[in-house]
Write a protein that holds these residues in place. Structure first.
Motif, PDB file in Angstrom:
ATOM      1  N   GLN A 124     -12.169 -25.403   3.140  1.00 18.18           N
ATOM      2  CA  GLN A 124     -11.078 -25.099   4.055  1.00 18.18           C
ATOM      3  C   GLN A 124     -10.298 -26.358   4.375  1.00 18.18           C
ATOM      4  OE1 GLN A 124     -13.338 -23.347   7.309  1.00 18.18           O
ATOM      5  NE2 GLN A 124     -12.534 -24.877   8.693  1.00 18.18           N
ATOM      6  N   ALA A 125      -9.058 -26.159   4.822  1.00 19.02           N
ATOM      7  CA  ALA A 125      -8.198 -27.298   5.132  1.00 19.02           C
ATOM      8  C   ALA A 125      -8.370 -27.671   6.594  1.00 19.02           C
ATOM      9  CB  ALA A 125      -6.749 -26.944   4.837  1.00 19.02           C
ATOM     10  N   ALA A 126      -8.240 -28.960   6.857  1.00 21.01           N
ATOM     11  CA  ALA A 126      -8.492 -29.458   8.210  1.00 21.01           C
ATOM     12  C   ALA A 126      -7.359 -29.147   9.182  1.00 21.01           C
ATOM     13  CB  ALA A 126      -8.727 -30.965   8.165  1.00 21.01           C
ATOM     14  N   ASP A 127      -6.195 -28.754   8.663  1.00 21.30           N
ATOM     15  CA  ASP A 127      -5.098 -28.458   9.595  1.00 21.30           C
ATOM     16  C   ASP A 127      -5.096 -26.984  10.005  1.00 21.30           C
ATOM     17  OD1 ASP A 127      -4.375 -27.652   7.069  1.00 21.30           O
ATOM     18  OD2 ASP A 127      -2.456 -28.692   7.023  1.00 21.30           O
ATOM     19  N   SER A 128      -5.103 -26.086   9.022  1.00 21.15           N
ATOM     20  CA  SER A 128      -5.049 -24.663   9.369  1.00 21.15           C
ATOM     21  C   SER A 128      -6.436 -24.100   9.643  1.00 21.15           C
ATOM     22  CB  SER A 128      -4.405 -23.875   8.224  1.00 21.15           C
ATOM     23  OG  SER A 128      -5.222 -23.970   7.064  1.00 21.15           O
ATOM     24  N   ASP A 129      -7.495 -24.784   9.190  1.00 27.59           N
ATOM     25  CA  ASP A 129      -8.869 -24.339   9.452  1.00 27.59           C
ATOM     26  C   ASP A 129      -9.112 -22.896   9.012  1.00 27.59           C
ATOM     27  OD1 ASP A 129     -10.094 -26.584  10.414  1.00 27.59           O
ATOM     28  OD2 ASP A 129      -9.535 -26.207  12.503  1.00 27.59           O
ATOM     29  N   GLU A 130      -8.507 -22.450   7.908  1.00 24.50           N
ATOM     30  CA  GLU A 130      -8.621 -21.039   7.536  1.00 24.50           C
ATOM     31  C   GLU A 130      -9.710 -20.784   6.500  1.00 24.50           C
ATOM     32  OE1 GLU A 130      -4.300 -19.017   8.252  1.00 24.50           O
ATOM     33  OE2 GLU A 130      -4.514 -20.185   6.426  1.00 24.50           O
ATOM     34  N   GLY A 131      -9.684 -21.551   5.418  1.00 18.64           N
ATOM     35  CA  GLY A 131     -10.632 -21.269   4.328  1.00 18.64           C
ATOM     36  C   GLY A 131     -10.245 -20.029   3.538  1.00 18.64           C
ATOM     37  N   HIS A 132      -8.943 -19.744   3.459  1.00 22.19           N
ATOM     38  CA  HIS A 132      -8.497 -18.526   2.770  1.00 22.19           C
ATOM     39  C   HIS A 132      -8.210 -18.740   1.288  1.00 22.19           C
ATOM     40  CE1 HIS A 132      -6.762 -16.538   6.690  1.00 22.19           C
ATOM     41  NE2 HIS A 132      -8.056 -16.745   6.734  1.00 22.19           N
ATOM     42  N   VAL A 133      -7.617 -19.882   0.959  1.00 21.79           N
ATOM     43  CA  VAL A 133      -6.982 -20.016  -0.354  1.00 21.79           C
ATOM     44  C   VAL A 133      -7.973 -19.867  -1.519  1.00 21.79           C
ATOM     45  CG1 VAL A 133      -5.788 -21.639  -1.886  1.00 21.79           C
ATOM     46  CG2 VAL A 133      -4.881 -21.181   0.391  1.00 21.79           C
ATOM     47  N   GLY A 134      -9.178 -20.435  -1.391  1.00 23.27           N
ATOM     48  CA  GLY A 134     -10.152 -20.337  -2.491  1.00 23.27           C
ATOM     49  C   GLY A 134     -10.448 -18.893  -2.872  1.00 23.27           C
ATOM     50  N   PRO A 135     -10.984 -18.078  -1.931  1.00 21.68           N
ATOM     51  CA  PRO A 135     -11.271 -16.680  -2.263  1.00 21.68           C
ATOM     52  C   PRO A 135     -10.021 -15.878  -2.651  1.00 21.68           C
ATOM     53  CG  PRO A 135     -12.450 -17.311  -0.272  1.00 21.68           C
ATOM     54  CD  PRO A 135     -11.534 -18.453  -0.608  1.00 21.68           C
ATOM     55  N   GLN A 136      -8.890 -16.171  -2.020  1.00 24.54           N
ATOM     56  CA  GLN A 136      -7.673 -15.427  -2.367  1.00 24.54           C
ATOM     57  C   GLN A 136      -7.221 -15.764  -3.790  1.00 24.54           C
ATOM     58  OE1 GLN A 136      -5.122 -16.446   0.981  1.00 24.54           O
ATOM     59  NE2 GLN A 136      -5.651 -14.547   2.028  1.00 24.54           N
ATOM     60  N   LEU A 137      -7.329 -17.038  -4.132  1.00 29.84           N
ATOM     61  CA  LEU A 137      -6.983 -17.472  -5.479  1.00 29.84           C
ATOM     62  C   LEU A 137      -7.885 -16.771  -6.498  1.00 29.84           C
ATOM     63  CD1 LEU A 137      -5.366 -19.456  -7.220  1.00 29.84           C
ATOM     64  CD2 LEU A 137      -7.049 -21.224  -6.640  1.00 29.84           C
ATOM     65  N   ALA A 138      -9.175 -16.702  -6.192  1.00 25.66           N
ATOM     66  CA  ALA A 138     -10.120 -16.030  -7.091  1.00 25.66           C
ATOM     67  C   ALA A 138      -9.699 -14.578  -7.290  1.00 25.66           C
ATOM     68  CB  ALA A 138     -11.535 -16.107  -6.520  1.00 25.66           C
ATOM     69  N   GLU A 139      -9.258 -13.942  -6.220  1.00 22.87           N
ATOM     70  CA  GLU A 139      -8.838 -12.540  -6.324  1.00 22.87           C
ATOM     71  C   GLU A 139      -7.574 -12.404  -7.174  1.00 22.87           C
ATOM     72  OE1 GLU A 139     -10.269  -9.777  -5.556  1.00 22.87           O
ATOM     73  OE2 GLU A 139      -8.570  -8.435  -5.951  1.00 22.87           O
ATOM     74  N   TRP A 140      -6.580 -13.238  -6.929  1.00 19.67           N
ATOM     75  CA  TRP A 140      -5.338 -13.171  -7.730  1.00 19.67           C
ATOM     76  C   TRP A 140      -5.647 -13.378  -9.206  1.00 19.67           C
ATOM     77  CZ3 TRP A 140      -1.113 -11.154  -5.741  1.00 19.67           C
ATOM     78  CH2 TRP A 140      -0.778 -11.356  -4.384  1.00 19.67           C
ATOM     79  N   LEU A 141      -6.622 -14.251  -9.497  1.00 18.78           N
ATOM     80  CA  LEU A 141      -6.947 -14.554 -10.890  1.00 18.78           C
ATOM     81  C   LEU A 141      -7.977 -13.585 -11.459  1.00 18.78           C
ATOM     82  CD1 LEU A 141      -7.172 -18.457 -10.605  1.00 18.78           C
ATOM     83  CD2 LEU A 141      -5.370 -17.158 -11.770  1.00 18.78           C
TER      84      LEU A 141
END
Lengths: 267, 333
Positions: A124-141
């Protein structure tokens, strides 16, 4: 083996103020750096290369020109090439739009750099603190994912990943290609040697604009593609009514604390 | 397929067939949303042999329970859980989907949001229906907890949010009739790509989970070494709490990263947080400022941790902790 490393440049959260969705860091923002958890992803990429010199590492980020620094950090340590997704059309992306844009870029890069066996991201990123992009990227791919990775090892056509869980370290196998997000661990992150660092400062960063990605659906990027919008951002409220305890002895301080906690029904 | 509803769903994660506490807590803001929007509060229970979880959900004031009970849901896997929830959401069309912000839902929710092409607000500390924007306003700490962001998801449905554990109380258990819908969902083994080989146990885990704990006792560099955790563990034990640590203590190798509280560790909101020998750097405060009560014990009267502590003891933790532990032990005997 072909590794793609997705990173993010984030403002130094200890020092700077927040300036909106930081896929679009304002120019001249006081200090920013490679996202702390991405450093561990970078270290894992470097270790895969230690184990097999044939490993090729491609670094990718989405952001403003400032985000070039995050890519240079990757080049200085282990990356062989680096790409920056940079276009006014990408501004105000939320995680869904960001991960979509990254996924289209990764498919395009696979034509150029060869198909990727492993996509590494910080958890996760230290600014938005979300942790979304990794799993979302996996889904798109359409790839399997493992989150909270601590260590990654190649084993034939799959990876063995140690992942952090509350119950202890879980060991999982996942077939290639896959997405692994990396969390902070006891890994000692290396420093780049000075020669490589100087080379990385001169290295070319390839800029990818929206127009370079023929498959990009412009309704899914930037503000238009964002499914969440920010209503407001306010400072967190501060605590008031603090009680300081400093008796003549530490033992008495402990008893006083106990009495106060009891009286306030906190225990 | 049903048409779009105003239903509010809460995903009830299970462990050993019982409902996770963080999931039950999410029923509380779920109830408020359902009352406001006129939808049915629906518990979605996923797991294997989940009768206990279904009973608990039934007594927690929900109108409906959707149950998917199958062996492939016994242990969490991304693939099986995302497939099942995506199927259920597409079939029943809820307006809002809530989850507890547990370890597993942090893995699950982003992938589900991408599959459903909808917005996600993670680790929320507040949520309510906002009549001005006509949808849920999600409030969540960002930037290491220094700021609070309010998000909304205007067009896509469902609106998905995960709720930070410890923020809401779970609803009281009352006898109640809820409609139960059993869904026969099976996921073929070939669609589950990851395989769990083993679990290397952590000596400090398996006791109390940090993110679920009401009380957390944490140690920092002031402990002086790994053995300094002994009085911290003793206090945690007598309080029934979990053991946390600062980045300094983790980086020094005194305890594993799974215990780290802060920006690059866990973010927790226990009822009581006791910081022992922790100076209180921003990155640490990011992980614990949501605690209801904060107690700091530190030798340095100028340590920044005292700025956010409700009770600050200036003193030697090795003298304070044993006496405090003993006082509590005596009172509880």
């Amino acid at each position: 083996m072909n590794v793609l490393l997705c990173v993010k440049q984030v403002p130094d959260t200890a020092r700077t103020g927040y300036c909106g969705r930081t896929e679009t860091l304002p120019a001249g923002s006081a200090s920013s750096a490679l996202n702390p958890m991405d450093k561990y992803a970078l270290e894992i990429a470097a270790r895969l290369k230690d184990a097999d010199p044939e490993v090729k590492v491609t670094a990718l980020t989405l952001g403003s020109k400032l985000a070039e620094q995050a890519l240079r950090d990757c080049l200085a340590l282990t990356a062989d090439s680096a790409y920056l997704l940079c276009d006014p059309l990408f501004e105000d992306s939320d995680s869904l739009a960001t991960s979509y844009t990254l996924s289209v870029a990764i498919k395009a890069l696979a034509h150029k750099e060869g198909p990727f066996d492993l996509i590494l991201c910080g958890r996760q990123a230290a600014d938005s603190d979300e942790g979304h992009v990794g799993p979302q990227l996996a889904e798109w791919l359409g790839l399997p994912q493992v989150t909270c990775g601590l260590a990654v090892e190649r084993e034939g056509a799959s990876f063995k990943v140690h992942r952090e869980t509350q119950a202890g370290t879980q060991v999982v196998t996942v077939p290639t290609p896959c997405v692994v997000t990396v969390t902070k661990s006891a890994l000692e992150c290396r420093y780049p040697d000075i020669l490589r660092m100087m080379e990385s400062n001169r290295a070319e960063i390839f800029i990818l604009r929206a127009s370079d990605l023929s498959d990009l659906d412009l309704t899914q990027v930037g503000r238009k593609g964002a499914s969440t919008h920010i209503k407001k951002i306010v400072p967190s409220p501060k605590k008031t009514g603090r009680i300081r305890i400093e008796e003549e002895s530490d033992e008495n301080s402990a008893r006083k604390l106990y009495q106060l906690l009891n009286a306030a029904a906190i225990l | 397929m049903e048409s779009r509803s105003n239903d509010i769903w809460v995903f009830i994660e299970t462990s050993g067939g019982a409902a996770e506490k963080a999931a039950l807590e999410a029923l509380t803001p779920g109830r408020a949303l359902a009352d406001r929007l006129g939808g049915r509060l629906t518990a979605v229970v996923l797991g294997c042999e989940v009768d206990a979880a279904v009973r608990t959900a039934g007594m927690s004031g929900v109108e409906r329970i959707i149950v998917a009970d199958a062996p492939e849901f016994r242990l969490y896997t991304t693939d099986a859980y995302v497939d099942a929830l995506a199927y259920l959401v597409r079939k029943h069309q809820p307006d809002v989907l809530l989850m507890g912000a547990t370890e597993n839902s942090r893995d699950l929710a982003p992938r589900l949001s991408a599959r459903l092409r909808t917005g996600l607000a993670s680790d929320c500390t507040g949520l309510e229906f906002d009549p001005e924007i006509g949808c849920v306003a999600w409030t969540r700490p960002i930037f290491g907890g220094q700021l609070l962001e309010t998000l909304f998801c205007p067009t896509q449905r469902p609106q998905i949010g995960t709720v930070r554990p410890g923020i809401f109380h779970r609803p009281p258990l009352i006898a109640h009739e809820a409609e139960i819908i059993r869904e026969n969902i099976r996921v073929s083994p070939g669609d589950i790509h990851t395989r769990i080989l083993e679990l290397l146990a952590d000596p400090d885990s398996g006791k109390v989970e940090l993110e679920e704990a009401d009380i957390v006792v944490s140690g920092g560099l002031g402990l002086g070494g790994p053995e300094g955790f002994a009085p911290v563990r003793a206090l945690a034990q007598v309080l029934g709490g979990a053991v946390g640590a600062s980045r300094g203590a983790v980086d020094a190798g005194w305890i594993s990263h799974a215990h780290q509280i802060g920006q690059t560790g866990k973010k927790i909101s226990p009822k009581l947080y006791i910081a022992c020998g922790i100076s209180g750097a921003n990155q640490h405060v990011a992980g614990m400022r949501g605690a209801k009560y904060i107690i700091a014990i530190n030798k340095n009267p100028l340590a920044p941790i005292f700025d956010i502590a409700d009770y600050g003891v200036v003193g030697d933790l090795f003298k304070v902790l044993p006496v405090l532990t003993e006082e509590i032990r005596k009172a509880r005997m």
